[in-house]
Design a protein around this motif. Structure first.
Motif, PDB file in Angstrom:
ATOM      1  N   UNK A  68       0.851  -1.181   0.000  1.00  0.00           N
ATOM      2  CA  UNK A  68       0.000   0.000   0.000  1.00  0.00           C
ATOM      3  C   UNK A  68       0.897   1.244   0.000  1.00  0.00           C
ATOM      4  N   UNK A  69       0.542   2.298  -0.772  1.00  0.00           N
ATOM      5  CA  UNK A  69      -0.681   2.473  -1.573  1.00  0.00           C
ATOM      6  C   UNK A  69      -0.531   1.925  -2.993  1.00  0.00           C
ATOM      7  N   UNK A  70      -1.664   1.619  -3.583  1.00  0.00           N
ATOM      8  CA  UNK A  70      -1.713   1.140  -4.967  1.00  0.00           C
ATOM      9  C   UNK A  70      -2.276   2.215  -5.879  1.00  0.00           C
ATOM     10  N   UNK A  71      -3.334   2.865  -5.426  1.00  0.00           N
ATOM     11  CA  UNK A  71      -3.953   3.918  -6.233  1.00  0.00           C
ATOM     12  C   UNK A  71      -4.824   4.795  -5.353  1.00  0.00           C
ATOM     13  N   UNK A  72      -4.986   6.041  -5.775  1.00  0.00           N
ATOM     14  CA  UNK A  72      -5.976   6.929  -5.177  1.00  0.00           C
ATOM     15  C   UNK A  72      -7.279   6.717  -5.946  1.00  0.00           C
ATOM     16  N   UNK A  73      -8.317   6.311  -5.221  1.00  0.00           N
ATOM     17  CA  UNK A  73      -9.583   5.978  -5.863  1.00  0.00           C
ATOM     18  C   UNK A  73     -10.586   7.101  -5.602  1.00  0.00           C
ATOM     19  N   UNK A  74     -11.071   7.700  -6.688  1.00  0.00           N
ATOM     20  CA  UNK A  74     -12.053   8.779  -6.567  1.00  0.00           C
ATOM     21  C   UNK A  74     -13.406   8.399  -7.170  1.00  0.00           C
ATOM     22  N   UNK A  75     -13.523   7.175  -7.656  1.00  0.00           N
ATOM     23  CA  UNK A  75     -14.768   6.730  -8.278  1.00  0.00           C
ATOM     24  C   UNK A  75     -15.883   6.621  -7.240  1.00  0.00           C
ATOM     25  N   UNK A  76     -17.056   7.146  -7.587  1.00  0.00           N
ATOM     26  CA  UNK A  76     -18.208   7.052  -6.684  1.00  0.00           C
ATOM     27  C   UNK A  76     -18.733   5.625  -6.589  1.00  0.00           C
ATOM     28  N   UNK A  77     -18.298   4.766  -7.512  1.00  0.00           N
ATOM     29  CA  UNK A  77     -18.706   3.360  -7.492  1.00  0.00           C
ATOM     30  C   UNK A  77     -17.719   2.464  -6.751  1.00  0.00           C
ATOM     31  N   UNK A  78     -16.705   3.071  -6.162  1.00  0.00           N
ATOM     32  CA  UNK A  78     -15.674   2.253  -5.516  1.00  0.00           C
ATOM     33  C   UNK A  78     -15.106   3.009  -4.319  1.00  0.00           C
ATOM     34  N   UNK A  79     -15.816   2.961  -3.206  1.00  0.00           N
ATOM     35  CA  UNK A  79     -15.442   3.716  -2.014  1.00  0.00           C
ATOM     36  C   UNK A  79     -14.546   2.859  -1.131  1.00  0.00           C
ATOM     37  N   UNK A  80     -13.333   2.661  -1.603  1.00  0.00           N
ATOM     38  CA  UNK A  80     -12.442   1.720  -0.915  1.00  0.00           C
ATOM     39  C   UNK A  80     -11.001   2.184  -0.976  1.00  0.00           C
ATOM     40  N   UNK A  81     -10.223   1.668  -0.022  1.00  0.00           N
ATOM     41  CA  UNK A  81      -8.767   1.711  -0.077  1.00  0.00           C
ATOM     42  C   UNK A  81      -8.316   0.306  -0.451  1.00  0.00           C
ATOM     43  N   UNK A  82      -7.382   0.212  -1.394  1.00  0.00           N
ATOM     44  CA  UNK A  82      -6.975  -1.080  -1.942  1.00  0.00           C
ATOM     45  C   UNK A  82      -5.578  -1.462  -1.481  1.00  0.00           C
ATOM     46  N   UNK A  83      -5.418  -2.720  -1.125  1.00  0.00           N
ATOM     47  CA  UNK A  83      -4.151  -3.295  -0.695  1.00  0.00           C
ATOM     48  C   UNK A  83      -3.937  -4.607  -1.456  1.00  0.00           C
ATOM     49  N   UNK A  84      -2.700  -5.063  -1.478  1.00  0.00           N
ATOM     50  CA  UNK A  84      -2.435  -6.465  -1.795  1.00  0.00           C
ATOM     51  C   UNK A  84      -1.755  -7.068  -0.580  1.00  0.00           C
ATOM     52  N   UNK A  85      -2.092  -8.330  -0.281  1.00  0.00           N
ATOM     53  CA  UNK A  85      -1.634  -8.935   0.959  1.00  0.00           C
ATOM     54  C   UNK A  85      -1.160 -10.364   0.728  1.00  0.00           C
ATOM     55  N   UNK A  86      -0.021 -10.683   1.318  1.00  0.00           N
ATOM     56  CA  UNK A  86       0.412 -12.081   1.417  1.00  0.00           C
ATOM     57  C   UNK A  86       0.383 -12.424   2.903  1.00  0.00           C
ATOM     58  N   UNK A  87      -0.571 -13.266   3.297  1.00  0.00           N
ATOM     59  CA  UNK A  87      -0.838 -13.479   4.709  1.00  0.00           C
ATOM     60  C   UNK A  87       0.128 -14.440   5.396  1.00  0.00           C
ATOM     61  N   UNK A  88       0.821 -15.278   4.633  1.00  0.00           N
ATOM     62  CA  UNK A  88       1.667 -16.299   5.253  1.00  0.00           C
ATOM     63  C   UNK A  88       2.921 -16.503   4.409  1.00  0.00           C
ATOM     64  N   UNK A  89       4.027 -16.778   5.069  1.00  0.00           N
ATOM     65  CA  UNK A  89       5.303 -16.916   4.367  1.00  0.00           C
ATOM     66  C   UNK A  89       5.316 -18.091   3.391  1.00  0.00           C
ATOM     67  N   UNK A  90       4.466 -19.088   3.615  1.00  0.00           N
ATOM     68  CA  UNK A  90       4.420 -20.247   2.717  1.00  0.00           C
ATOM     69  C   UNK A  90       3.348 -20.119   1.636  1.00  0.00           C
ATOM     70  N   UNK A  91       2.642 -19.004   1.653  1.00  0.00           N
ATOM     71  CA  UNK A  91       1.551 -18.821   0.693  1.00  0.00           C
ATOM     72  C   UNK A  91       2.098 -18.584  -0.713  1.00  0.00           C
TER      73      UNK A  91
END
Length: 344
Positions: free
Chosen positions: A234-257
């Motif tokens: 994070x961050x990936x992008x600034x989102x200003x769309x009224x159809x997408x009220x979100x903050x976006x991340x990418x996540x790797x939850x585990x070292x073996x994933x």
């Protein structure tokens, strides 16, 4: 021939991996940030006693033709606390979708019949030329409406969780982007409810098709660049769309994933994102799908409608509809099914 093709494939993927610069978003409302190693953050796993509700849904067509579709929708939520399941609930609805004439145009109207727990969806209608359902320039297939109805039902259940303060964190399967006609109505009601009740609203996508500017997959590029065993980007992008009220991340939850997942949180709750990621990290240690929250595995299992269940329901309805002049409608759409059963 095959060896030459494989070499070209690998060469192309390697070149795209090295040269990737920015995430590439379709449409307007996204200002992408350059891919940069400094945007990786190590996940510091911590214990939390927050209740996490995982929401997922499944659906299957029982009977259908070009002008009607009868579907079973199954939506559920599963609540975990300290990695222990504390409750779950399942909702089942029969959705009957029929083609009707509305002011000279063909619309697909859905009516609902509860099998125990009604969600109060009311009547829902889509134009048969709704661009959010169409593939190409042809009229949308009537069966495609069921996927939209399932999404709406999932959002209604998430709102029920928030209103009942059943959980502290809600995790939807998918994302927080409104891509369907009238989907914003359900999302905005959910945003309002979660804000009012101090419930964190998030979503996790099983799959992602986000590209980089050179045509590679963003998730693959990030997996190749990170120096951490488990991380969020994070961050990936600034989102200003009224159809997408979100903050976006990418996540790797585990070292073996072997997966990096797209994670989103309601943009007015972005200060809670790291805490939510930490909660999900603790739930992503089961070897059945290492690095993926087990709550979503369980929700998927409960919501999934098996082929055996579908066939059983189909038999019940066909018996009840025997000699009711229904076969000629079913025959308008079953030629592929007949060919699939033929052994050549």
């Amino acid at each position: 021939m095959y060896d030459e093709l494989i070499q070209e494939l690998l060469k192309s993927l390697d070149e795209n991996l090295i040269s990737a610069g920015y995430p590439k978003f379709p449409g307007e409302g996204y200002k992408a940030h350059k891919i940069d190693a400094k945007n990786f953050h190590e996940i510091n796993k911590s214990n939390s006693d927050k209740r996490i509700a995982f929401v997922d849904g499944g659906n299957t067509e029982i009977l259908g033709s070009a002008n009607f579709s009868l579907n079973l929708l199954r939506i559920c939520y599963v609540v975990y606390k300290n990695n222990q399941k504390i409750m779950s609930k399942k909702f089942e609805i029969l959705a009957f979708i029929q083609a009707i004439n509305d002011k000279g145009e063909i619309h697909y109207k859905a009516s609902f019949f509860g099998l125990g727990n009604s969600l109060g969806l009311g009547d829902i209608s889509f134009s048969s030329f709704d661009h959010t359902l169409m593939l190409g320039v042809n009229r949308a297939e009537i069966g495609s409406v069921a996927n939209a109805l399932r999404r709406f039902a999932e959002l209604k259940i998430a709102k029920l969780i928030s209103e009942g303060k059943i959980a502290d964190v809600i995790v939807l399967d998918g994302n927080l982007q409104a891509t369907l006609t009238n989907e914003n109505k359900y999302l905005n009601e959910l945003y309002e409810s979660c804000s009012k009740n101090d419930v964190i609203l998030s979503a996790l996508s099983k799959t992602t098709s986000l590209f980089t500017d050179n045509g590679n997959l963003l998730s693959v590029v990030l997996m190749s660049v990170s120096k951490y065993a488990s991380w969020y980007y994070y961050p990936i992008a600034e989102i200003s769309s009224s159809n997408h009220k979100a903050e976006m991340f990418f996540v790797r939850f585990h070292k073996k994933s072997k997966h990096a997942f797209r994670f989103e949180i309601f943009n007015k709750q972005k200060s809670e994102a790291v805490d939510a990621i930490n909660c999900l990290t603790s739930n992503s240690v089961d070897p059945i799908f290492i690095g993926y929250p087990y709550g979503l595995v369980e929700a998927d299992r409960i919501a999934r409608v098996s082929n055996q269940e579908r066939d059983s329901l189909k038999t019940i309805f066909l018996v009840k509809l025997r000699n009711k002049n229904i076969e000629k409608y079913l025959n308008s759409a079953n030629a592929h099914e007949i060919l699939d059963k033929i052994s050549f």
